[in-house]
Design a protein around this motif. Structure first.
Motif, PDB file in Angstrom:
ATOM      1  N   ASP A  12       0.817  11.477   2.110  1.00  0.00           N
ATOM      2  CA  ASP A  12       1.984  11.105   1.323  1.00  0.00           C
ATOM      3  C   ASP A  12       2.059  11.912   0.028  1.00  0.00           C
ATOM      4  OD1 ASP A  12       3.884   9.170   2.137  1.00  0.00           O
ATOM      5  OD2 ASP A  12       3.594   8.210   0.174  1.00  0.00           O
ATOM      6  N   VAL A  53      -3.442   8.248   5.024  1.00  0.00           N
ATOM      7  CA  VAL A  53      -2.045   7.884   4.832  1.00  0.00           C
ATOM      8  C   VAL A  53      -1.591   8.283   3.424  1.00  0.00           C
ATOM      9  CG1 VAL A  53      -0.424   5.977   4.789  1.00  0.00           C
ATOM     10  CG2 VAL A  53      -2.256   5.979   6.471  1.00  0.00           C
ATOM     11  N   LEU A  72       0.845  -1.191   0.000  1.00  0.00           N
ATOM     12  CA  LEU A  72       0.000   0.000   0.000  1.00  0.00           C
ATOM     13  C   LEU A  72       0.886   1.249   0.000  1.00  0.00           C
ATOM     14  CD1 LEU A  72      -2.596  -1.015   2.729  1.00  0.00           C
ATOM     15  CD2 LEU A  72      -3.034  -0.760   0.290  1.00  0.00           C
ATOM     16  N   PRO A  73       0.484   2.249  -0.786  1.00  0.00           N
ATOM     17  CA  PRO A  73       1.307   3.460  -0.814  1.00  0.00           C
ATOM     18  C   PRO A  73       1.164   4.241   0.493  1.00  0.00           C
ATOM     19  CG  PRO A  73      -0.685   3.785  -2.084  1.00  0.00           C
ATOM     20  CD  PRO A  73      -0.696   2.350  -1.629  1.00  0.00           C
ATOM     21  N   GLY A  74       2.148   5.058   0.792  1.00  0.00           N
ATOM     22  CA  GLY A  74       2.038   5.921   1.962  1.00  0.00           C
ATOM     23  C   GLY A  74       2.865   5.417   3.121  1.00  0.00           C
ATOM     24  N   ASP A  75       3.185   6.338   4.014  1.00  0.00           N
ATOM     25  CA  ASP A  75       4.007   6.008   5.159  1.00  0.00           C
ATOM     26  C   ASP A  75       3.128   6.042   6.412  1.00  0.00           C
ATOM     27  OD1 ASP A  75       5.643   6.049   7.384  1.00  0.00           O
ATOM     28  OD2 ASP A  75       7.252   7.117   6.366  1.00  0.00           O
ATOM     29  N   PRO A  76       2.793   4.865   6.958  1.00  0.00           N
ATOM     30  CA  PRO A  76       1.848   4.836   8.086  1.00  0.00           C
ATOM     31  C   PRO A  76       2.371   5.551   9.329  1.00  0.00           C
ATOM     32  CG  PRO A  76       2.811   2.661   7.722  1.00  0.00           C
ATOM     33  CD  PRO A  76       3.217   3.525   6.570  1.00  0.00           C
ATOM     34  N   ALA A 114      -6.740   0.533   7.208  1.00  0.00           N
ATOM     35  CA  ALA A 114      -6.706   1.958   6.900  1.00  0.00           C
ATOM     36  C   ALA A 114      -5.429   2.599   7.441  1.00  0.00           C
ATOM     37  CB  ALA A 114      -7.928   2.651   7.479  1.00  0.00           C
ATOM     38  N   SER A 115      -4.987   2.168   8.631  1.00  0.00           N
ATOM     39  CA  SER A 115      -3.783   2.782   9.191  1.00  0.00           C
ATOM     40  C   SER A 115      -2.538   1.933   8.912  1.00  0.00           C
ATOM     41  CB  SER A 115      -3.956   3.017  10.692  1.00  0.00           C
ATOM     42  OG  SER A 115      -4.359   1.839  11.334  1.00  0.00           O
ATOM     43  N   GLN A 116      -2.680   0.922   8.071  1.00  0.00           N
ATOM     44  CA  GLN A 116      -1.560   0.082   7.624  1.00  0.00           C
ATOM     45  C   GLN A 116      -0.757  -0.524   8.764  1.00  0.00           C
ATOM     46  OE1 GLN A 116       0.793   1.832   4.538  1.00  0.00           O
ATOM     47  NE2 GLN A 116      -0.967   2.704   3.512  1.00  0.00           N
TER      48      GLN A 116
END
Lengths: 308, 542
Positions: free
Chosen positions: B427, B423, A30-34, A269-271
């Motif tokens: 980002d 998230v 999943l993209p993004g940095d939790p 949702a919050s990985q």
């Protein structure tokens, strides 16, 4: 039969590794940095971000993270969520809620669903048959959100016969309304499956033969027709139990039941990898076991497909 | 759903509140609350218990918790509080003084105790601050202490710090602290209300995780049993509390995963005080006609821009977008008219904020002028994409904004780029991938303009991504001057000057001064909301 069960259980082990790895990869793909997202609109200081990334092994390559996770798993450590709560505690608290909810709903489905199916099949074409058909179609076509909030307002707030939300009053009071709402959808399917299957079997040759031999109608219907008509319903109920145990985000949310559905939803949702993998793995095992039981039940219901 | 926890933690964590309207549907900005202040608590308690609907807290240790303000203020007391005043009121502090805004001397009142009977001393504060500021602890409120001398040593970019104490914090005697700041800060007393500045008892340092399950605080209420995760948290009045005495005997904080469910429960009377979810703003006036309270949060909501994208370089493009939005219509449609359309870059609840019309014509709805401005700036080619985190309560608002821009600015293709979650959205801002106007907002943790201006619009701000990574040395200089100003009045004037300077650059489109709306059952009265959220001490059980 014993050999068949052992074989299936061995498959479980393989599936377990495959699935945990897949889920792990999926969560981290999943993209993004939790960790950075924990600060919301406020960035956390680099030192804090680094400390947390180290704590959750997030700087390792995914495969190494997975191996570390498995290593901890075999010592009984399921890891923690970002708030430092052990995943084992989270699941220990939430599984009982979901199991109570799911089993209550499932029993309602079995009893009422099969009951209505038999009844409508035997009374085909009467007002009873039409009424049940109408209501099952009506209920299935209402979105679960609408049904749940409406029932909550009517039975919880206006009539006050059940608690509006929460699990304070324990089983069964707190679980009654959500279980019925959960059951309603599967129940309609079960009733219609049983009805259709019964009608087909009632016209079968072996029924005529049994009647001709002078068996009572009661015995023919319950001993022969019903038993043979249950196979589709059992398949459905087995898989449905798996779904019910998967937790229902909507019903748990509306009725504020702290079960695994909510946990899984928020963790994705919050990985939060360890939570997602822990919960999902248990779910996979439940699904596989439910399927195994269903397969074995086929044999009980129909000797021709017994696993020798 | 449970996602709300995080969202509300962000929103609530970002916001402290002030009373502007009290029940009865009044929506003016006059302070109509009555019977507030510490005096009411001095007499006899009226007894009884009540319940408050909350989200599952992340942590209960103040230095670590990002939300949980109500629970925290029940269990812990800090040096100052705000109540419904916008200036710090001394709570445990006896005095907070400085000659130069750099070295601050804080005296605390003697005889206060933690719930285990141990005294709350200067050391209790110093220990807690050191723990919060110690990088490897990874506590979320770490940055609240970043202006203290020695913070850098506790938070090296790489490796473990060589020391574990802030060199700028000195325990002078049992009841006196001396804090040395890296840079002058006229707003320091305001900042002491933030949870990172709360004290901790000795027992906390034995095992933070165990302490977090049943904190021993110094607040007006002590925990009854332990934190029942996802279910409830109960507290009873602490009889040896030296601050204002609470009216109620106890409080049950009921934990909800879904704010809508909490609201329904409040209608059914199962919970006494709840924060009203945004989708119920239009209903609350009929569901709770005499018992809802709307508070002017220190929060500004805006539309940010990818200032790194050449298409958005010209301020006239951003001004055109601003003038194409009918804020009153969006306010009615989405927020039930409870919000206040913004006409400046800071809400009115902090001194100097909410200057009427500072934004000038650019915050007025004028589609013709908007189209003119856009044409002057060279027009617009292709689609304009609006970015926001999807599925966490923003969808309706940003669909509405997109419609406004499409209809009133004459751009045919205005689309929404809903991100899977917070998230991913954050980002996209951090990596400068956003390709169009995006959701922005800031809730200040203390009622001073400094918070929003420094965090969002200064070059080193911790929230500057939400403002499109805006930077202007002139603004930085004005903020630094304000921080060092010898008096609060001078500081406020300089912050306003900084705000004015930022508005000239027009990096964001200010939308609303947000409000937080609470509703309560007939079981309780005297429900007052201040900057510290629900004034728990004041609530009277009927």
């Amino acid at each position: 039969m014993g050999k068949y069960v052992v074989g299936r259980l061995l498959q479980l082990v393989v599936v377990f590794f495959g699935v945990t790895l897949l889920i792990y990869l999926a969560v981290y793909a999943l993209p993004g940095d939790p960790i950075r997202a924990l600060g919301g609109d406020r960035q956390l200081p680099e030192s804090v971000v680094n400390a947390m990334r180290a704590q959750f092994n997030l700087d390792d390559p995914v495969l190494l993270q997975y191996v570390k996770y498995l290593g901890h798993l075999f010592t009984g450590d399921l890891g923690t969520d970002f708030n430092g709560r052990p995943v084992a505690d989270l699941m220990g608290q939430r599984w009982p809620v979901t199991i109570r909810l799911a089993l209550t709903a499932w029993v309602i489905q079995v009893v009422v669903g099969i009951g209505l199916g038999v009844l409508t099949a035997l009374r085909k074409g009467t007002w009873l048959d039409h009424t049940v058909l109408f209501f099952t179609v009506a209920v299935i076509s209402i979105p679960v959100f609408v049904l749940a909030y409406t029932a909550q307002i009517v039975f919880g707030v206006r009539l006050g016969v059940v608690p509006v939300s929460g699990i304070d009053e324990g089983w069964p009071v707190s679980y009654l309304l959500p279980s019925i709402l959960l059951a309603v959808f599967g129940l309609a399917s079960v009733a219609r499956l049983v009805r259709a299957s019964m009608l087909e079997n009632l016209r079968a040759d072996y029924v005529k033969t049994a009647m001709a031999k002078g068996l009572s109608r009661r015995r023919v219907v319950y001993r022969h027709v019903l038993r043979n008509s249950l196979i589709p319903a059992v398949t459905f109920l087995g898989i449905d139990l798996g779904y019910l145990l998967g937790g229902t985000v909507i019903i748990e949310g509306v009725f504020n039941l702290p079960g695994v559905g909510q946990l899984l939803f928020s963790s994705i949702a919050s990985q939060q990898g360890p939570v997602v993998v822990g919960v999902a793995t248990v779910l996979v095992v439940i699904f596989l076991l439910a399927n195994l039981v269903v397969d074995l039940l086929y044999g009980v219901l129909d000797p021709r497909i017994r696993h020798e | 759903m449970r996602m709300w926890q995080r969202l509300t933690a962000l929103a609530v964590g970002a916001a402290l509140l002030t009373v502007t309207a009290c029940g009865g549907g009044s929506d003016d900005d006059g302070d109509t609350s009555a019977g507030s202040g510490d005096g009411a608590g001095a007499g006899e308690s009226t007894g009884g218990t009540f319940s408050v609907g909350i989200d599952e807290p992340d942590f209960l240790i103040p230095g670590r918790a990002q939300g949980a303000f109500d629970e925290m203020h029940a269990l812990f007391s800090g040096l100052v509080k705000f109540g419904d005043q916008s200036e710090p009121q001394l709570l445990h502090a006896e005095s907070i003084e400085s000659d130069d805004n750099v070295v601050w001397t804080i005296a605390v009142k003697p005889d206060w105790t933690f719930h285990d009977g141990t005294p709350v001393t200067a050391q209790s504060y110093a220990d807690a601050w050191n723990a919060t500021a110690y990088g490897p602890n990874a506590w979320a409120n770490n940055a609240q202490l970043s202006n203290v001398v020695g913070w850098d040593e506790l938070n090296p970019a790489e490796g473990t710090p060589a020391t574990d104490a802030l060199s700028g914090v000195e325990v002078v005697d049992e009841n006196t602290l001396r804090v040395t700041l890296k840079a002058a800060d006229s707003q320091f007393p305001y900042k002491l209300g933030q949870p990172g500045w709360y004290p901790l008892p000795e027992v906390a340092f034995e095992d933070f995780d165990a302490f977090n399950e049943a904190p021993v605080g110094n607040g007006p209420f002590q925990i009854d049993g332990s934190w029942e995760h996802d279910v409830a948290l109960s507290v009873t009045r602490y009889e040896d509390y030296q601050g204002p005495r609470p009216n109620a005997d106890g409080i049950t904080f009921r934990i909800y995963s879904d704010t809508t469910t909490a609201y329904t429960d409040a209608i059914g009377g199962a919970v006494d005080i709840v924060s009203v979810p945004q989708e119920k703003y239009k209903q609350v006036t009929t569901d709770f006609p005499d018992s809802y309270v709307a508070f002017n949060a220190i929060r500004l909501d805006w539309l940010g821009f990818p200032l790194w994208d050449p298409r958005f370089q010209d301020p006239r493009v951003r001004q055109a977008v601003s003038m194409s939005i009918d804020r009153d219509a969006v306010n009615e449609a989405i927020f039930g008219g409870l919000y206040t359309p913004a006409t400046s870059y800071h809400g009115p609840s902090a001194p100097g904020g909410g200057t009427e019309g500072m934004c000038g014509e650019f915050c007025e709805f004028d589609p013709d002028r908007a189209k003119e401005l856009l044409a002057e700036a060279g027009g617009w080619e292709g689609p304009m994409e609006i970015w926001f985190p999807g599925g966490v309560g923003y969808d309706q608002t940003f669909e509405a904004l997109a419609n406004q821009i499409r209809q009133n600015l004459g751009i045919e293709e205005v689309t929404t780029k809903s991100q899977p979650g917070f998230v991913q959205f954050l980002d996209a801002l951090r990596n400068q991938q956003a390709t169009g106007p995006f959701r922005g907002g800031w809730g200040s943790l203390y009622p001073s303009m400094q918070s929003l201006l420094t965090s969002v619009f200064s070059t080193n701000g911790d929230g500057r991504e939400g403002g499109g990574s805006y930077a202007n040395p002139e603004v930085d200089a004005l903020i630094t001057q304000a921080d060092a100003a010898p008096s609060l009045e001078e500081a406020t004037d300089l912050y306003k000057a900084a705000e004015q300077r930022i508005i000239e650059d027009f990096p964001i489109v200010p939308l609303f001064y947000a409000k937080y709306v609470y509703a309560h059952s007939s079981n309780v009265s005297n429900v007052i909301i201040g900057f510290d959220q629900v004034e728990l001490n004041e609530v009277v059980v009927n």
